[in-house]
Motif scaffolding. Structure first.
Motif, PDB file in Angstrom:
ATOM      1  N   GLY A  91       0.772  -1.115   0.015  1.00  0.00           N
ATOM      2  CA  GLY A  91      -0.031  -0.109  -0.076  1.00  0.00           C
ATOM      3  C   GLY A  91       0.844   1.291   0.182  1.00  0.00           C
ATOM      4  O   GLY A  91       1.952   1.277   0.100  1.00  0.00           O
ATOM      5  N   ASP A  92       0.184   2.424  -0.203  1.00  0.00           N
ATOM      6  CA  ASP A  92       0.963   3.592   0.001  1.00  0.00           C
ATOM      7  C   ASP A  92       1.424   3.752   1.197  1.00  0.00           C
ATOM      8  O   ASP A  92       0.996   3.522   2.378  1.00  0.00           O
ATOM      9  N   CYS A  93       2.604   4.546   1.231  1.00  0.00           N
ATOM     10  CA  CYS A  93       3.212   5.187   2.195  1.00  0.00           C
ATOM     11  C   CYS A  93       2.886   6.531   2.620  1.00  0.00           C
ATOM     12  O   CYS A  93       3.622   7.475   2.113  1.00  0.00           O
ATOM     13  N   ASP A  94       1.968   6.728   3.309  1.00  0.00           N
ATOM     14  CA  ASP A  94       1.241   8.068   3.246  1.00  0.00           C
ATOM     15  C   ASP A  94       2.156   9.011   4.214  1.00  0.00           C
ATOM     16  O   ASP A  94       2.799   8.502   5.220  1.00  0.00           O
ATOM     17  N   PRO A  95       2.527  10.261   4.270  1.00  0.00           N
ATOM     18  CA  PRO A  95       3.440  10.845   4.863  1.00  0.00           C
ATOM     19  C   PRO A  95       2.465  11.140   6.551  1.00  0.00           C
ATOM     20  O   PRO A  95       1.629  11.047   6.402  1.00  0.00           O
ATOM     21  N   CYS A  96       3.419  11.367   7.329  1.00  0.00           N
ATOM     22  CA  CYS A  96       2.848  11.732   8.956  1.00  0.00           C
ATOM     23  C   CYS A  96       2.953  12.974   9.170  1.00  0.00           C
ATOM     24  O   CYS A  96       3.746  13.808   8.554  1.00  0.00           O
ATOM     25  N   SER A  97       2.403  13.410  10.428  1.00  0.00           N
ATOM     26  CA  SER A  97       2.598  14.505  10.992  1.00  0.00           C
ATOM     27  C   SER A  97       4.126  14.880  11.178  1.00  0.00           C
ATOM     28  O   SER A  97       4.185  16.372  11.311  1.00  0.00           O
ATOM     29  N   ARG A  98       4.945  14.259  11.171  1.00  0.00           N
ATOM     30  CA  ARG A  98       6.380  14.606  11.502  1.00  0.00           C
ATOM     31  C   ARG A  98       7.101  15.403  10.230  1.00  0.00           C
ATOM     32  O   ARG A  98       8.069  16.010  10.505  1.00  0.00           O
ATOM     33  N   MET A  99       6.442  15.174   9.402  1.00  0.00           N
ATOM     34  CA  MET A  99       6.859  15.803   7.855  1.00  0.00           C
ATOM     35  C   MET A  99       6.816  17.343   7.890  1.00  0.00           C
ATOM     36  O   MET A  99       7.520  18.434   7.487  1.00  0.00           O
ATOM     37  N   GLU A 100       5.838  17.941   9.063  1.00  0.00           N
ATOM     38  CA  GLU A 100       5.808  19.294   9.317  1.00  0.00           C
ATOM     39  C   GLU A 100       7.139  19.505  10.011  1.00  0.00           C
ATOM     40  O   GLU A 100       7.489  20.866   9.555  1.00  0.00           O
ATOM     41  N   LYS A 101       7.558  19.055  10.844  1.00  0.00           N
ATOM     42  CA  LYS A 101       8.887  19.493  11.683  1.00  0.00           C
ATOM     43  C   LYS A 101      10.072  19.361  10.651  1.00  0.00           C
ATOM     44  O   LYS A 101      10.909  19.939  10.547  1.00  0.00           O
ATOM     45  N   ALA A 102      10.120  18.157  10.021  1.00  0.00           N
ATOM     46  CA  ALA A 102      11.354  17.861   8.981  1.00  0.00           C
ATOM     47  C   ALA A 102      11.119  18.773   7.790  1.00  0.00           C
ATOM     48  O   ALA A 102      12.568  19.145   7.512  1.00  0.00           O
ATOM     49  N   LEU A 103      10.059  19.233   7.170  1.00  0.00           N
ATOM     50  CA  LEU A 103      10.077  19.927   5.964  1.00  0.00           C
ATOM     51  C   LEU A 103       9.612  21.357   6.174  1.00  0.00           C
ATOM     52  O   LEU A 103       9.702  22.162   5.261  1.00  0.00           O
ATOM     53  N   GLY A 104       9.021  21.653   7.393  1.00  0.00           N
ATOM     54  CA  GLY A 104       8.550  22.941   7.560  1.00  0.00           C
ATOM     55  C   GLY A 104       6.786  23.031   7.396  1.00  0.00           C
ATOM     56  O   GLY A 104       6.468  21.937   6.868  1.00  0.00           O
ATOM     57  N   ALA A 105       6.463  24.160   7.755  1.00  0.00           N
ATOM     58  CA  ALA A 105       5.013  24.323   7.526  1.00  0.00           C
ATOM     59  C   ALA A 105       4.604  23.990   6.100  1.00  0.00           C
ATOM     60  O   ALA A 105       5.331  24.232   5.235  1.00  0.00           O
ATOM     61  N   GLY A 106       3.424  23.022   6.244  1.00  0.00           N
ATOM     62  CA  GLY A 106       3.084  22.457   4.776  1.00  0.00           C
ATOM     63  C   GLY A 106       3.736  21.380   4.218  1.00  0.00           C
ATOM     64  O   GLY A 106       3.494  20.671   3.216  1.00  0.00           O
ATOM     65  N   GLY A 107       4.816  20.775   5.043  1.00  0.00           N
ATOM     66  CA  GLY A 107       5.595  19.577   4.822  1.00  0.00           C
ATOM     67  C   GLY A 107       4.741  18.409   4.326  1.00  0.00           C
ATOM     68  O   GLY A 107       5.050  17.732   3.595  1.00  0.00           O
ATOM     69  N   TYR A 108       3.598  18.277   5.324  1.00  0.00           N
ATOM     70  CA  TYR A 108       2.837  16.992   5.051  1.00  0.00           C
ATOM     71  C   TYR A 108       2.110  16.908   3.778  1.00  0.00           C
ATOM     72  O   TYR A 108       2.148  16.189   2.691  1.00  0.00           O
ATOM     73  N   ASN A 109       1.566  18.256   3.402  1.00  0.00           N
ATOM     74  CA  ASN A 109       0.971  18.109   2.011  1.00  0.00           C
ATOM     75  C   ASN A 109       1.967  18.429   0.933  1.00  0.00           C
ATOM     76  O   ASN A 109       1.613  18.046  -0.281  1.00  0.00           O
TER      77      ASN A 109
END
Length: 166
Positions: free
Chosen positions: A119-137
């Protein structure tokens, strides 16, 4: 996702890949909230995952996570970065040259390891911290693929990534 009936045009299209892909990066997550450990070679156990990864003894459906190398520049651009290290995205394997989305629900080999895309490996909320605001999207739709390990072995940088007929 199952292939359409053999002999159909759609079956032929879904079974054809222009070339094999390549394994370009391997990362282990030794524990939660610690940096990933980059390696050139990794052991893989059937039914579990990568030896030394914190998810290596898990349920198996998410035994190994993969991400498409071709998506890294897009995720970087959408999140406002010049480039991204694969470790920031917390996936185990970075592959190039073969579309991961087409491997969902199918078997494939990386070197001597047999995997099945679960299945897909969807992003998690940790991407906001790793990539900055909007990282999840920024990562949505490009989070990669989760895979179950059917046959263990050893992964090495440069190994071929190839679809396997069922």
């Amino acid at each position: 996702m199952r292939l359409p009936p053999p002999g159909s045009e759609l079956h032929a299209l879904m079974s054809r890949f222009p070339r094999a892909g390549r394994l370009r990066w391997i990362g282990l997550r030794p524990a939660r909230d610690v940096p990933m450990r980059e390696v050139d070679v990794a052991g893989v156990e059937a039914g579990t995952g990568l030896v030394g990864d914190r998810y290596g003894g898990g349920s198996g459906k998410r035994g190994i996570t993969l991400i498409q190398a071709e998506h890294l520049p897009v995720i970087a651009a959408l999140s406002g970065h010049a480039s991204l290290a694969p470790s920031l995205l917390r996936r185990n394997l970075l592959v190039e040259g073969i579309p991961l989305a087409a491997l969902k629900g199918h078997r494939f080999r990386i070197g001597d390891v047999l995997l099945e895309g679960t299945g897909d490996c969807d992003p998690c909320s940790r991407m906001e911290k790793a990539l900055g605001a909007g990282g999840y999207n920024a990562m949505r739709g490009m989070g990669g693929l989760c895979a179950r390990v059917l046959e263990g072995g050893t992964l090495r940088l440069g190994d071929a990534v190839e679809w396997v007929a069922a």
